[in-house]
Design a protein around this motif. Structure first.
Motif, PDB file in Angstrom:
ATOM      1  N   GLY A 172      31.858   0.408  -2.284  1.00  0.00           N
ATOM      2  CA  GLY A 172      31.833   0.500  -0.832  1.00  0.00           C
ATOM      3  C   GLY A 172      30.483   0.215  -0.214  1.00  0.00           C
ATOM      4  N   GLY A 173      29.527  -0.272  -1.007  1.00  0.00           N
ATOM      5  CA  GLY A 173      28.189  -0.549  -0.495  1.00  0.00           C
ATOM      6  C   GLY A 173      27.242   0.620  -0.605  1.00  0.00           C
ATOM      7  N   GLY A 174      27.597   1.616  -1.402  1.00  0.00           N
ATOM      8  CA  GLY A 174      26.774   2.809  -1.526  1.00  0.00           C
ATOM      9  C   GLY A 174      25.428   2.537  -2.172  1.00  0.00           C
ATOM     10  N   ILE A 175      24.356   2.766  -1.428  1.00  0.00           N
ATOM     11  CA  ILE A 175      22.995   2.647  -1.929  1.00  0.00           C
ATOM     12  C   ILE A 175      22.062   3.178  -0.851  1.00  0.00           C
ATOM     13  N   HIS A 176      20.901   3.683  -1.236  1.00  0.00           N
ATOM     14  CA  HIS A 176      19.880   4.137  -0.296  1.00  0.00           C
ATOM     15  C   HIS A 176      18.770   3.083  -0.221  1.00  0.00           C
ATOM     16  N   LEU A 177      18.474   2.634   0.992  1.00  0.00           N
ATOM     17  CA  LEU A 177      17.449   1.623   1.213  1.00  0.00           C
ATOM     18  C   LEU A 177      16.399   2.165   2.170  1.00  0.00           C
ATOM     19  N   LEU A 178      15.168   2.275   1.697  1.00  0.00           N
ATOM     20  CA  LEU A 178      14.023   2.565   2.565  1.00  0.00           C
ATOM     21  C   LEU A 178      13.466   1.224   2.997  1.00  0.00           C
ATOM     22  N   MET A 179      13.419   0.946   4.328  1.00  0.00           N
ATOM     23  CA  MET A 179      13.128  -0.397   4.814  1.00  0.00           C
ATOM     24  C   MET A 179      12.011  -0.358   5.855  1.00  0.00           C
TER      25      MET A 179
ATOM     26  N   ARG B 130       0.832  -1.208   0.000  1.00  0.00           N
ATOM     27  CA  ARG B 130       0.000   0.000   0.000  1.00  0.00           C
ATOM     28  C   ARG B 130       0.865   1.254   0.000  1.00  0.00           C
ATOM     29  N   ASN B 131       1.945   1.241   0.763  1.00  0.00           N
ATOM     30  CA  ASN B 131       2.837   2.392   0.784  1.00  0.00           C
ATOM     31  C   ASN B 131       3.623   2.516  -0.517  1.00  0.00           C
ATOM     32  N   LEU B 132       3.914   1.378  -1.141  1.00  0.00           N
ATOM     33  CA  LEU B 132       4.560   1.435  -2.451  1.00  0.00           C
ATOM     34  C   LEU B 132       3.642   2.092  -3.476  1.00  0.00           C
ATOM     35  N   ASP B 133       2.349   1.820  -3.393  1.00  0.00           N
ATOM     36  CA  ASP B 133       1.402   2.481  -4.298  1.00  0.00           C
ATOM     37  C   ASP B 133       1.393   3.992  -4.056  1.00  0.00           C
ATOM     38  N   LEU B 134       1.463   4.398  -2.797  1.00  0.00           N
ATOM     39  CA  LEU B 134       1.531   5.828  -2.493  1.00  0.00           C
ATOM     40  C   LEU B 134       2.773   6.454  -3.134  1.00  0.00           C
ATOM     41  N   LEU B 135       3.888   5.742  -3.049  1.00  0.00           N
ATOM     42  CA  LEU B 135       5.127   6.261  -3.635  1.00  0.00           C
ATOM     43  C   LEU B 135       5.014   6.359  -5.157  1.00  0.00           C
ATOM     44  N   ARG B 136       4.455   5.345  -5.770  1.00  0.00           N
ATOM     45  CA  ARG B 136       4.326   5.369  -7.230  1.00  0.00           C
ATOM     46  C   ARG B 136       3.459   6.545  -7.687  1.00  0.00           C
ATOM     47  N   ASP B 137       2.366   6.780  -6.979  1.00  0.00           N
ATOM     48  CA  ASP B 137       1.495   7.904  -7.337  1.00  0.00           C
ATOM     49  C   ASP B 137       2.229   9.229  -7.169  1.00  0.00           C
ATOM     50  N   ALA B 138       3.007   9.354  -6.089  1.00  0.00           N
ATOM     51  CA  ALA B 138       3.693  10.613  -5.813  1.00  0.00           C
ATOM     52  C   ALA B 138       4.884  10.828  -6.746  1.00  0.00           C
ATOM     53  N   LEU B 139       5.570   9.743  -7.118  1.00  0.00           N
ATOM     54  CA  LEU B 139       6.759   9.868  -7.959  1.00  0.00           C
ATOM     55  C   LEU B 139       6.414  10.055  -9.427  1.00  0.00           C
ATOM     56  N   GLY B 140       5.275   9.541  -9.851  1.00  0.00           N
ATOM     57  CA  GLY B 140       4.897   9.666 -11.246  1.00  0.00           C
ATOM     58  C   GLY B 140       5.918   9.009 -12.158  1.00  0.00           C
ATOM     59  N   GLY B 141       6.426   9.756 -13.108  1.00  0.00           N
ATOM     60  CA  GLY B 141       7.380   9.213 -14.070  1.00  0.00           C
ATOM     61  C   GLY B 141       8.702   8.815 -13.462  1.00  0.00           C
ATOM     62  N   ASP B 142       9.014   9.337 -12.275  1.00  0.00           N
ATOM     63  CA  ASP B 142      10.284   8.992 -11.639  1.00  0.00           C
ATOM     64  C   ASP B 142      10.255   7.614 -10.996  1.00  0.00           C
ATOM     65  N   THR B 143       9.102   6.954 -10.986  1.00  0.00           N
ATOM     66  CA  THR B 143       8.998   5.632 -10.374  1.00  0.00           C
ATOM     67  C   THR B 143       9.979   4.659 -11.008  1.00  0.00           C
ATOM     68  N   LYS B 144      10.225   4.812 -12.306  1.00  0.00           N
ATOM     69  CA  LYS B 144      11.123   3.890 -13.000  1.00  0.00           C
ATOM     70  C   LYS B 144      12.531   3.944 -12.452  1.00  0.00           C
ATOM     71  N   ASP B 145      12.889   5.015 -11.745  1.00  0.00           N
ATOM     72  CA  ASP B 145      14.224   5.181 -11.204  1.00  0.00           C
ATOM     73  C   ASP B 145      14.357   4.678  -9.772  1.00  0.00           C
ATOM     74  N   VAL B 146      13.294   4.122  -9.224  1.00  0.00           N
ATOM     75  CA  VAL B 146      13.302   3.589  -7.862  1.00  0.00           C
ATOM     76  C   VAL B 146      12.908   2.115  -7.911  1.00  0.00           C
ATOM     77  N   VAL B 147      13.678   1.270  -7.264  1.00  0.00           N
ATOM     78  CA  VAL B 147      13.351  -0.151  -7.180  1.00  0.00           C
ATOM     79  C   VAL B 147      12.352  -0.344  -6.040  1.00  0.00           C
ATOM     80  N   CYS B 148      11.179  -0.878  -6.356  1.00  0.00           N
ATOM     81  CA  CYS B 148      10.126  -1.074  -5.350  1.00  0.00           C
ATOM     82  C   CYS B 148       9.988  -2.566  -5.046  1.00  0.00           C
ATOM     83  N   VAL B 149      10.100  -2.927  -3.771  1.00  0.00           N
ATOM     84  CA  VAL B 149      10.038  -4.324  -3.342  1.00  0.00           C
ATOM     85  C   VAL B 149       8.999  -4.453  -2.236  1.00  0.00           C
ATOM     86  N   PRO B 150       7.949  -5.249  -2.422  1.00  0.00           N
ATOM     87  CA  PRO B 150       7.008  -5.485  -1.321  1.00  0.00           C
ATOM     88  C   PRO B 150       7.744  -6.057  -0.111  1.00  0.00           C
ATOM     89  N   HIS B 151       7.475  -5.523   1.045  1.00  0.00           N
ATOM     90  CA  HIS B 151       8.267  -5.973   2.201  1.00  0.00           C
ATOM     91  C   HIS B 151       8.017  -7.432   2.552  1.00  0.00           C
TER      92      HIS B 151
END
Length: 300
Positions: A96-103, A49-70
């Motif tokens: 060096g492990g550089g990445i941003h993870l929303l968890m 459900r929160n991933l859907d909120l993100l997709r709606d808010a990001l619009g076209g930028d969604t393709k640049d974010v990897v979305c994984v159901p928890h």
């Protein structure tokens, strides 16, 4: 940093109680990841459900974010989550492990089903500060007060640097382990030598399916080898699937990370020991004392 080395693990937390509050924290964080030089796309691991909120808010930028159901990420124990994160960083993170993870943990599922399970996830949050310390990973742990109990949120705040109540991992884990283990039942089976065949036969006799009995027996044997020399007989009790084995070591374990550190990714094969046990069993409880250590494995 100014010396060219990667920044250390950045372990953050956000606590929210509404859709708007979730987006207010998640969107800037993901934007930070998108703008980070040399990093792969940020990852949002969250309630569908929160991933859907993100997709709606990001619009076209969604393709640049990897979305994984928890529910696809957090599929087992806290130790399994360590393995999942380590594997993902090895395969997908930048230098060096550089990445941003929303968890966002699954607090309506396994992680929130009992006080004991919640304790294991707080342990994971605390130990993450040590396990991923050398990594340039930036993690934002998301706690929804609509699904996570107040006591869980309060404990999680203590596991994240930067909060007013943060405690060093060793201190927090020691507090989690301060309660003594319940005494084994009077009818526990004693095994002088906890070899895999004997444990497997016992587990099958308690109703465990053959494949599960094989895994449990291997976990016991690997742990016994890692703890050697043992002090006294192994004790077995319980009914499938919640079969339990208690081992007593003549030496202390001491290391709070015992069994949580992933094997090296360079192809070497160290003895699995407690790492294997933590991956297979729902719970691995360790209590040190002046005479050694007690280690209790529960399959499910």
């Amino acid at each position: 940093m100014t010396d060219g080395r990667p920044a250390p693990f950045d372990h953050r937390i956000t606590v929210f109680g509404s859709d708007d509050a979730f987006l207010a924290a998640a969107l800037p964080f993901l934007g930070e990841g998108l703008a980070a030089p040399g990093e792969p796309p940020p990852v949002a691991i969250a309630d569908p459900r929160n991933l859907d909120l993100l997709r709606d808010a990001l619009g076209g930028d969604t393709k640049d974010v990897v979305c994984v159901p928890h529910t696809d990420w957090y599929t087992g124990s806290a130790a399994n989550a360590v393995a999942q994160a380590a594997g993902y960083l090895t395969a997908h993170a930048g230098p060096g492990g550089g990445i941003h993870l929303l968890m966002e943990p699954v607090w309506g599922g396994r992680a929130g089903r009992s006080a004991r399970e919640a304790t294991e996830w707080i342990r994971y949050e605390a130990l993450a500060n040590l396990l991923f310390a050398p990594m340039a990973t930036t993690a934002l742990c998301a706690y929804d007060t609509r699904t996570a109990e107040p006591a869980v949120v309060a404990a999680a705040l203590r596991a994240h640097p930067g909060t007013e109540v943060y405690q060093e991992p060793e201190h927090l884990v020691a507090e989690l382990d301060a309660a003594p283990l319940p005494s084994p039942p009077a009818g526990a089976r004693a095994l002088a030598a906890p070899d895999a065949a004997a444990v497997r036969s016992w587990a099958e006799g308690r109703g465990m399916q053959a494949a599960d009995a094989e895994l449990f027996a291997a976990a016991v044997a690997e742990t016994a080898a890692a703890l050697a020399p043992l002090d006294g007989a192994a004790l077995l009790w319980g009914e499938a699937p919640a079969c339990v084995c208690e081992l007593r070591s003549a030496r202390r374990v001491d290391d709070p990370l015992a069994g949580f550190v992933p094997p090296p990714a360079d192809g070497t094969e160290p003895p699995p020991g407690l790492w294997y046990a933590r991956q297979v069993c729902a719970y691995v409880d360790i209590r040190d004392d002046s005479g050694g250590a007690t280690v209790r494995l529960q399959y499910a």
